[in-house]
Scaffold this motif. Structure first.
Motif, PDB file in Angstrom:
ATOM      1  N   GLU A 126      19.610  20.770  -4.109  1.00  0.00           N
ATOM      2  CA  GLU A 126      19.937  21.312  -2.736  1.00  0.00           C
ATOM      3  C   GLU A 126      20.308  22.810  -2.627  1.00  0.00           C
ATOM      4  OE1 GLU A 126      23.195  18.905  -1.731  1.00  0.00           O
ATOM      5  OE2 GLU A 126      22.054  17.230  -0.794  1.00  0.00           O
ATOM      6  N   THR A 127      20.262  23.364  -1.563  1.00  0.00           N
ATOM      7  CA  THR A 127      20.901  24.807  -1.596  1.00  0.00           C
ATOM      8  C   THR A 127      22.066  24.663  -0.440  1.00  0.00           C
ATOM      9  OG1 THR A 127      18.817  25.633  -1.917  1.00  0.00           O
ATOM     10  CG2 THR A 127      20.263  26.963  -0.804  1.00  0.00           C
ATOM     11  N   TRP A 128      23.150  25.297  -0.805  1.00  0.00           N
ATOM     12  CA  TRP A 128      24.394  25.383   0.034  1.00  0.00           C
ATOM     13  C   TRP A 128      24.333  26.688   0.590  1.00  0.00           C
ATOM     14  CZ3 TRP A 128      28.748  23.136  -3.334  1.00  0.00           C
ATOM     15  CH2 TRP A 128      28.555  21.750  -3.665  1.00  0.00           C
ATOM     16  N   LYS A 129      24.959  27.054   1.692  1.00  0.00           N
ATOM     17  CA  LYS A 129      24.983  28.045   2.405  1.00  0.00           C
ATOM     18  C   LYS A 129      26.452  28.403   2.606  1.00  0.00           C
ATOM     19  CE  LYS A 129      23.619  30.694   6.358  1.00  0.00           C
ATOM     20  NZ  LYS A 129      22.705  30.722   7.729  1.00  0.00           N
ATOM     21  N   ILE A 130      27.032  29.788   2.123  1.00  0.00           N
ATOM     22  CA  ILE A 130      28.325  29.783   1.879  1.00  0.00           C
ATOM     23  C   ILE A 130      28.599  31.196   2.437  1.00  0.00           C
ATOM     24  CG2 ILE A 130      29.881  30.354   0.121  1.00  0.00           C
ATOM     25  CD1 ILE A 130      28.200  28.631  -1.887  1.00  0.00           C
ATOM     26  N   MET A 131      29.771  31.280   3.188  1.00  0.00           N
ATOM     27  CA  MET A 131      30.325  32.399   3.803  1.00  0.00           C
ATOM     28  C   MET A 131      31.643  32.766   3.244  1.00  0.00           C
ATOM     29  SD  MET A 131      31.240  33.356   7.892  1.00  0.00           S
ATOM     30  CE  MET A 131      31.953  31.954   8.031  1.00  0.00           C
ATOM     31  N   ARG A 139      36.766  30.567   1.908  1.00  0.00           N
ATOM     32  CA  ARG A 139      35.251  30.574   1.711  1.00  0.00           C
ATOM     33  C   ARG A 139      34.960  28.983   2.635  1.00  0.00           C
ATOM     34  NH1 ARG A 139      34.100  28.823  -4.187  1.00  0.00           N
ATOM     35  NH2 ARG A 139      33.854  31.079  -4.258  1.00  0.00           N
ATOM     36  N   TYR A 140      33.853  29.213   3.449  1.00  0.00           N
ATOM     37  CA  TYR A 140      33.323  27.987   3.862  1.00  0.00           C
ATOM     38  C   TYR A 140      31.834  27.796   3.513  1.00  0.00           C
ATOM     39  CZ  TYR A 140      30.631  25.747   7.652  1.00  0.00           C
ATOM     40  OH  TYR A 140      29.774  24.954   8.130  1.00  0.00           O
ATOM     41  N   THR A 141      31.928  26.594   3.022  1.00  0.00           N
ATOM     42  CA  THR A 141      30.669  26.043   2.251  1.00  0.00           C
ATOM     43  C   THR A 141      30.083  25.003   3.039  1.00  0.00           C
ATOM     44  OG1 THR A 141      31.502  26.747   0.198  1.00  0.00           O
ATOM     45  CG2 THR A 141      29.629  25.106   0.109  1.00  0.00           C
ATOM     46  N   ALA A 142      28.764  24.877   3.259  1.00  0.00           N
ATOM     47  CA  ALA A 142      28.082  23.793   3.900  1.00  0.00           C
ATOM     48  C   ALA A 142      26.870  23.413   3.237  1.00  0.00           C
ATOM     49  CB  ALA A 142      27.383  24.181   5.412  1.00  0.00           C
ATOM     50  N   THR A 143      26.627  22.210   3.105  1.00  0.00           N
ATOM     51  CA  THR A 143      25.559  21.604   2.258  1.00  0.00           C
ATOM     52  C   THR A 143      24.075  22.026   2.782  1.00  0.00           C
ATOM     53  OG1 THR A 143      25.514  19.416   3.350  1.00  0.00           O
ATOM     54  CG2 THR A 143      27.091  20.002   1.203  1.00  0.00           C
ATOM     55  N   ASN A 144      23.874  22.535   3.989  1.00  0.00           N
ATOM     56  CA  ASN A 144      22.626  22.950   4.425  1.00  0.00           C
ATOM     57  C   ASN A 144      22.765  23.933   5.605  1.00  0.00           C
ATOM     58  OD1 ASN A 144      22.475  21.396   6.865  1.00  0.00           O
ATOM     59  ND2 ASN A 144      22.476  19.450   5.483  1.00  0.00           N
ATOM     60  N   GLU A 170      21.605  23.673   8.645  1.00  0.00           N
ATOM     61  CA  GLU A 170      22.019  22.818   9.959  1.00  0.00           C
ATOM     62  C   GLU A 170      23.461  22.648  10.129  1.00  0.00           C
ATOM     63  OE1 GLU A 170      20.902  18.795  12.086  1.00  0.00           O
ATOM     64  OE2 GLU A 170      19.327  19.683  10.693  1.00  0.00           O
ATOM     65  N   THR A 171      23.921  22.201   8.944  1.00  0.00           N
ATOM     66  CA  THR A 171      25.499  21.927   9.205  1.00  0.00           C
ATOM     67  C   THR A 171      26.444  23.339   9.110  1.00  0.00           C
ATOM     68  OG1 THR A 171      25.168  19.900   7.792  1.00  0.00           O
ATOM     69  CG2 THR A 171      27.422  20.874   7.921  1.00  0.00           C
ATOM     70  N   TYR A 172      26.049  24.139   8.568  1.00  0.00           N
ATOM     71  CA  TYR A 172      26.487  25.353   8.874  1.00  0.00           C
ATOM     72  C   TYR A 172      26.518  25.967  10.046  1.00  0.00           C
ATOM     73  CZ  TYR A 172      27.271  30.415   7.765  1.00  0.00           C
ATOM     74  OH  TYR A 172      27.869  31.673   7.588  1.00  0.00           O
ATOM     75  N   GLY A 173      25.459  26.125  10.509  1.00  0.00           N
ATOM     76  CA  GLY A 173      25.282  26.310  12.085  1.00  0.00           C
ATOM     77  C   GLY A 173      26.054  25.568  12.861  1.00  0.00           C
ATOM     78  N   GLN A 174      26.288  24.338  12.809  1.00  0.00           N
ATOM     79  CA  GLN A 174      26.682  23.345  13.851  1.00  0.00           C
ATOM     80  C   GLN A 174      28.513  23.610  13.478  1.00  0.00           C
ATOM     81  OE1 GLN A 174      25.828  19.467  12.502  1.00  0.00           O
ATOM     82  NE2 GLN A 174      23.837  19.388  13.484  1.00  0.00           N
ATOM     83  N   ASN A 175      28.759  24.017  12.594  1.00  0.00           N
ATOM     84  CA  ASN A 175      30.366  24.197  12.106  1.00  0.00           C
ATOM     85  C   ASN A 175      30.914  25.673  12.282  1.00  0.00           C
ATOM     86  OD1 ASN A 175      30.813  21.531  11.849  1.00  0.00           O
ATOM     87  ND2 ASN A 175      30.318  21.732   9.620  1.00  0.00           N
ATOM     88  N   ILE A 176      30.018  26.612  12.565  1.00  0.00           N
ATOM     89  CA  ILE A 176      30.261  28.099  12.396  1.00  0.00           C
ATOM     90  C   ILE A 176      31.153  28.396  13.665  1.00  0.00           C
ATOM     91  CG2 ILE A 176      28.593  29.286  13.687  1.00  0.00           C
ATOM     92  CD1 ILE A 176      29.897  30.154  10.007  1.00  0.00           C
ATOM     93  N   PRO A 177      31.059  27.588  14.852  1.00  0.00           N
ATOM     94  CA  PRO A 177      31.944  28.352  15.901  1.00  0.00           C
ATOM     95  C   PRO A 177      33.532  27.860  15.644  1.00  0.00           C
ATOM     96  CG  PRO A 177      30.023  27.157  16.859  1.00  0.00           C
ATOM     97  CD  PRO A 177      30.033  26.980  15.476  1.00  0.00           C
ATOM     98  N   VAL A 219      34.637  27.315  12.404  1.00  0.00           N
ATOM     99  CA  VAL A 219      35.025  28.463  11.324  1.00  0.00           C
ATOM    100  C   VAL A 219      35.652  29.554  11.704  1.00  0.00           C
ATOM    101  CG1 VAL A 219      34.391  29.334   9.212  1.00  0.00           C
ATOM    102  CG2 VAL A 219      33.749  26.933   9.686  1.00  0.00           C
ATOM    103  N   ASP A 220      34.587  30.282  12.577  1.00  0.00           N
ATOM    104  CA  ASP A 220      34.912  31.763  13.083  1.00  0.00           C
ATOM    105  C   ASP A 220      36.413  31.459  13.829  1.00  0.00           C
ATOM    106  OD1 ASP A 220      32.649  32.790  12.142  1.00  0.00           O
ATOM    107  OD2 ASP A 220      31.775  32.540  14.095  1.00  0.00           O
ATOM    108  N   SER A 221      36.620  30.616  14.566  1.00  0.00           N
ATOM    109  CA  SER A 221      37.828  30.367  15.346  1.00  0.00           C
ATOM    110  C   SER A 221      39.116  30.549  14.322  1.00  0.00           C
ATOM    111  CB  SER A 221      37.942  29.240  16.427  1.00  0.00           C
ATOM    112  OG  SER A 221      39.159  29.183  16.975  1.00  0.00           O
ATOM    113  N   MET A 222      38.911  29.537  13.146  1.00  0.00           N
ATOM    114  CA  MET A 222      39.790  29.485  12.305  1.00  0.00           C
ATOM    115  C   MET A 222      40.247  30.836  11.396  1.00  0.00           C
ATOM    116  SD  MET A 222      38.822  25.851  10.799  1.00  0.00           S
ATOM    117  CE  MET A 222      39.892  25.868   9.625  1.00  0.00           C
ATOM    118  N   ILE A 223      39.107  31.363  11.314  1.00  0.00           N
ATOM    119  CA  ILE A 223      39.079  32.842  10.672  1.00  0.00           C
ATOM    120  C   ILE A 223      39.916  33.941  11.429  1.00  0.00           C
ATOM    121  CG2 ILE A 223      37.812  34.958   9.598  1.00  0.00           C
ATOM    122  CD1 ILE A 223      35.800  32.462   8.554  1.00  0.00           C
TER     123      ILE A 223
END
Length: 85
Positions: free
Chosen positions: A35-40, A54-59, A61-68, A70-74
């Motif tokens: 797999e390829t993880w997307k990490i910020m 660090r925010y890590t998503a396993t793909n 699609e999941t990254y994009g769904q959760n980014i709002p 994550v941005d709010s938390m940051i």
């Protein structure tokens, strides 16, 4: 930051974390399962302390769904003084 040979950087920029100047990097990291993880990641320094978020998503699609969320938390993070505990 140390990346594996197969990692690819999508975004790299200066930003802020709380009142502190910070650095943000978004990259794709292949993992052993194929797999390829997307990490910020965010890096900053305050006083004599270094901070890494660090925010890590396993793909992507999941990254994009959760980014709002994550941005709010940051944006809600407050770093004061950076003194050792």
């Amino acid at each position: 930051i140390l990346l594996s040979p197969g990692a690819t950087i999508e975004q790299s920029e200066r930003t802020e974390l709380g009142p502190n100047p910070a650095y943000k990097i978004v990259y794709n990291e292949p993992v052993s399962s194929g797999e390829t993880w997307k990490i910020m990641e965010f890096f900053t320094v305050s006083g004599d302390m270094q901070y890494l978020l660090r925010y890590t998503a396993t793909n992507s699609e999941t990254y994009g769904q959760n980014i709002p969320v994550v941005d709010s938390m940051i944006k809600s993070i407050k770093i004061q003084g950076g003194k050792k505990c």
